[in-house]
Design a protein around this motif. Structure first.
Motif, PDB file in Angstrom:
ATOM      1  N   PRO A 174      40.807 -37.677   8.200  1.00  0.00           N
ATOM      2  CA  PRO A 174      41.322 -38.987   8.324  1.00  0.00           C
ATOM      3  C   PRO A 174      40.282 -40.221   8.347  1.00  0.00           C
ATOM      4  O   PRO A 174      39.146 -40.009   8.238  1.00  0.00           O
ATOM      5  CB  PRO A 174      41.623 -39.118  10.082  1.00  0.00           C
ATOM      6  CG  PRO A 174      41.568 -37.648  10.385  1.00  0.00           C
ATOM      7  CD  PRO A 174      40.612 -36.891   9.313  1.00  0.00           C
ATOM      8  N   ARG A 220      44.835 -47.930  12.061  1.00  0.00           N
ATOM      9  CA  ARG A 220      44.085 -47.302  12.991  1.00  0.00           C
ATOM     10  C   ARG A 220      42.893 -48.577  13.633  1.00  0.00           C
ATOM     11  O   ARG A 220      42.822 -48.516  14.754  1.00  0.00           O
ATOM     12  CB  ARG A 220      42.943 -46.233  12.664  1.00  0.00           C
ATOM     13  CG  ARG A 220      42.161 -45.652  13.425  1.00  0.00           C
ATOM     14  CD  ARG A 220      41.333 -44.375  12.726  1.00  0.00           C
ATOM     15  NE  ARG A 220      42.389 -43.337  12.409  1.00  0.00           N
ATOM     16  CZ  ARG A 220      42.515 -42.149  13.061  1.00  0.00           C
ATOM     17  NH1 ARG A 220      42.066 -41.955  14.344  1.00  0.00           N
ATOM     18  NH2 ARG A 220      43.356 -41.174  12.587  1.00  0.00           N
ATOM     19  N   THR A 241      33.088 -31.901  14.366  1.00  0.00           N
ATOM     20  CA  THR A 241      33.716 -33.006  14.725  1.00  0.00           C
ATOM     21  C   THR A 241      33.780 -32.898  16.389  1.00  0.00           C
ATOM     22  O   THR A 241      33.723 -33.893  17.205  1.00  0.00           O
ATOM     23  CB  THR A 241      35.188 -33.009  14.214  1.00  0.00           C
ATOM     24  OG1 THR A 241      35.086 -33.055  12.709  1.00  0.00           O
ATOM     25  CG2 THR A 241      35.904 -34.327  14.698  1.00  0.00           C
ATOM     26  N   ILE A 248      41.449 -33.756  19.997  1.00  0.00           N
ATOM     27  CA  ILE A 248      40.843 -33.491  18.986  1.00  0.00           C
ATOM     28  C   ILE A 248      41.520 -32.553  18.007  1.00  0.00           C
ATOM     29  O   ILE A 248      41.449 -32.355  16.701  1.00  0.00           O
ATOM     30  CB  ILE A 248      39.338 -33.026  19.284  1.00  0.00           C
ATOM     31  CG1 ILE A 248      38.444 -33.168  18.107  1.00  0.00           C
ATOM     32  CG2 ILE A 248      39.429 -31.499  19.726  1.00  0.00           C
ATOM     33  CD1 ILE A 248      38.056 -34.388  17.816  1.00  0.00           C
ATOM     34  N   TYR A 271      43.471 -34.510  15.795  1.00  0.00           N
ATOM     35  CA  TYR A 271      43.092 -35.077  15.096  1.00  0.00           C
ATOM     36  C   TYR A 271      42.595 -34.211  13.865  1.00  0.00           C
ATOM     37  O   TYR A 271      42.489 -34.548  12.680  1.00  0.00           O
ATOM     38  CB  TYR A 271      41.789 -35.593  15.750  1.00  0.00           C
ATOM     39  CG  TYR A 271      40.741 -36.375  14.598  1.00  0.00           C
ATOM     40  CD1 TYR A 271      40.876 -37.910  14.432  1.00  0.00           C
ATOM     41  CD2 TYR A 271      39.656 -35.651  13.972  1.00  0.00           C
ATOM     42  CE1 TYR A 271      39.952 -38.182  13.624  1.00  0.00           C
ATOM     43  CE2 TYR A 271      38.593 -36.281  13.432  1.00  0.00           C
ATOM     44  CZ  TYR A 271      38.993 -37.579  13.054  1.00  0.00           C
ATOM     45  OH  TYR A 271      38.015 -38.316  12.124  1.00  0.00           O
ATOM     46  N   ARG A 286      50.113 -32.623  13.229  1.00  0.00           N
ATOM     47  CA  ARG A 286      49.646 -33.600  13.935  1.00  0.00           C
ATOM     48  C   ARG A 286      50.638 -34.398  15.153  1.00  0.00           C
ATOM     49  O   ARG A 286      50.175 -34.657  16.104  1.00  0.00           O
ATOM     50  CB  ARG A 286      49.035 -34.675  13.119  1.00  0.00           C
ATOM     51  CG  ARG A 286      48.224 -35.717  13.562  1.00  0.00           C
ATOM     52  CD  ARG A 286      47.390 -36.554  12.565  1.00  0.00           C
ATOM     53  NE  ARG A 286      46.654 -35.986  11.868  1.00  0.00           N
ATOM     54  CZ  ARG A 286      46.644 -35.637  10.453  1.00  0.00           C
ATOM     55  NH1 ARG A 286      47.896 -35.994   9.850  1.00  0.00           N
ATOM     56  NH2 ARG A 286      45.657 -34.882   9.852  1.00  0.00           N
ATOM     57  N   SER A 290      49.585 -34.254  19.012  1.00  0.00           N
ATOM     58  CA  SER A 290      49.425 -35.745  19.683  1.00  0.00           C
ATOM     59  C   SER A 290      50.376 -35.362  20.983  1.00  0.00           C
ATOM     60  O   SER A 290      49.798 -36.192  21.862  1.00  0.00           O
ATOM     61  CB  SER A 290      49.973 -36.622  18.689  1.00  0.00           C
ATOM     62  OG  SER A 290      49.051 -36.643  17.417  1.00  0.00           O
ATOM     63  N   LEU A 295      38.651 -41.099  19.941  1.00  0.00           N
ATOM     64  CA  LEU A 295      39.314 -40.603  19.118  1.00  0.00           C
ATOM     65  C   LEU A 295      39.629 -41.564  18.079  1.00  0.00           C
ATOM     66  O   LEU A 295      39.787 -41.150  16.577  1.00  0.00           O
ATOM     67  CB  LEU A 295      40.686 -40.206  19.619  1.00  0.00           C
ATOM     68  CG  LEU A 295      40.598 -38.906  20.596  1.00  0.00           C
ATOM     69  CD1 LEU A 295      42.007 -38.480  21.100  1.00  0.00           C
ATOM     70  CD2 LEU A 295      40.154 -37.651  19.866  1.00  0.00           C
ATOM     71  N   GLU A 332      32.632 -39.536  10.239  1.00  0.00           N
ATOM     72  CA  GLU A 332      33.118 -38.528   9.221  1.00  0.00           C
ATOM     73  C   GLU A 332      31.909 -38.499   8.181  1.00  0.00           C
ATOM     74  O   GLU A 332      31.340 -37.177   7.840  1.00  0.00           O
ATOM     75  CB  GLU A 332      34.327 -38.625   8.476  1.00  0.00           C
ATOM     76  CG  GLU A 332      35.553 -38.554   9.274  1.00  0.00           C
ATOM     77  CD  GLU A 332      35.844 -37.111   9.631  1.00  0.00           C
ATOM     78  OE1 GLU A 332      35.229 -36.114   9.024  1.00  0.00           O
ATOM     79  OE2 GLU A 332      36.210 -36.577  10.552  1.00  0.00           O
TER      80      GLU A 332
END
Length: 342
Positions: free
Chosen positions: A30, A36, A118, A174, A177, A185, A189, A225, A232
């Motif tokens: 992402p 976002r 992560t 996560i 994510y 996803r 979610s 999140l 990243e």
């Protein structure tokens, strides 16, 4: 003689990870998109609004007291036993172990350390932000409230925002994510949102949190999140450093000289004088000092040259008989026999 080194469990793990040195091409990372960023700004505004409403003792605080006096655990006691176990899905220790096991398997399959790194970054941000907010505002819970209608702020408490709720949002979110496909996803979610919503309402049912604590916990977990794409690049550098250290360790083990094994049939023990005679290099004879001569005794004359030990001297066989002389012993007489002829 060189022998094969036995593979350890860590070597087998590295061998499994090295079957495909390249990461999958469809691994979606992402990024911080405009959508976002808008969601992050809206969630941050909601977070600050909840804090301001509690600090100013607004209608939200009065609603907190009304829910507390309603005592949901007394209204529906038949679900109390189930919700006591369900709230564990928001505790940091058990949920971190379960999700780390799943992400560890994902790392094994995808040949990358990104899922575990992560998760570690998200939990670190969660502990830092939520923990600092809890200690900074110091709100007391419903069971420890002192003044009816007050916001119970800055009195040494640690429940604002709700740690169970924020942990449920981050730990289960996560998984969504890190999903590799858009369809996965979406499903993850929705599942994580239902779990986090249920954990937050369960804490209100049990009377351990105000409703405003749960609202702020949802916002705190969602902020983490949404802000994870900013981490990243750091996660990628940490993964590269760890893989480089692994390769260096493997190269060091491979270049280490093998220990030579003893030859077959060689004796395991040698006497000291034999070992010294075989291994010690030849040295020139050195004259040893003679001890001081005692008074009344003639000095001993030593022959020149090196002195050998008794064990090194060659045996000498004495000439003649070793019997002591005996005067009574006489040689036997020989009697002459007459010769007879033809």
């Amino acid at each position: 003689m060189r022998t094969e080194r036995c593979l350890t469990r860590l070597d087998r793990v590295f061998a499994r990870l090295d079957r495909e040195p390249e990461r999958p091409a469809n691994l979606d990372v992402p990024r911080m998109s405009r959508h976002r960023i808008v969601l992050l700004g809206a969630t941050l505004a909601f977070y600050l609004a909840i804090v301001w409403a509690v600090v100013t003792t607004s209608w939200l605080v009065r609603f907190d007291w009304q829910v507390m006096f309603f005592r949901p655990y007394q209204q529906w006691p038949q679900v109390h036993a189930f919700l006591d176990y369900y709230v564990v899905l928001g505790q940091r220790g058990p949920t971190a172990v379960m999700v780390a096991a799943w992400l560890g398997w994902r790392s094994w399959r995808q040949h990358t350390l990104r899922p575990l790194l992560t998760l570690g970054a998200a939990l670190l941000l969660l502990n830092a932000t939520v923990g600092a907010a809890k200690l900074g505002m110091g709100r007391l819970g419903p069971h420890y409230a002192t003044v009816i209608g007050s916001n119970e702020m800055w009195r040494g408490g640690d429940i604002f925002p709700s740690g169970h709720t924020a942990n449920a949002v981050v730990t289960w979110g996560i998984l969504a994510y890190l999903a590799s496909t858009p369809r996965a996803r979406r499903y993850l979610s929705a599942t994580s949102a239902v779990v986090a919503l249920g954990v937050g309402l369960t804490t209100v049912y049990l009377g351990t949190h105000w409703l405003s604590d749960v609202l702020l916990g949802w916002a705190a977990g969602l902020l983490i999140l949404l802000a994870l794409p900013w981490c990243e690049p750091l996660i990628a550098r940490a993964e590269g450093w760890l893989l480089a250290r692994r390769d260096a360790l493997r190269n060091r083990r491979a270049s280490a000289p093998a220990t030579p094994s003893p030859a077959v049939g060689a004796p395991a023990f040698f006497p000291p004088h034999v070992a010294e005679a075989d291994t010690a290099p030849a040295r020139e004879p050195v004259a040893e000092p003679v001890a001081a001569v005692r008074p009344g005794r003639a000095a001993a004359h030593l022959a020149q040259g090196p002195h050998t030990t008794r064990a090194e001297r060659s045996p000498v066989t004495p000439a003649g008989s070793r019997r002591p002389p005996n005067s009574e012993h006489r040689p036997p007489r020989t009697t002459a026999r007459p010769l007879t002829g033809a």
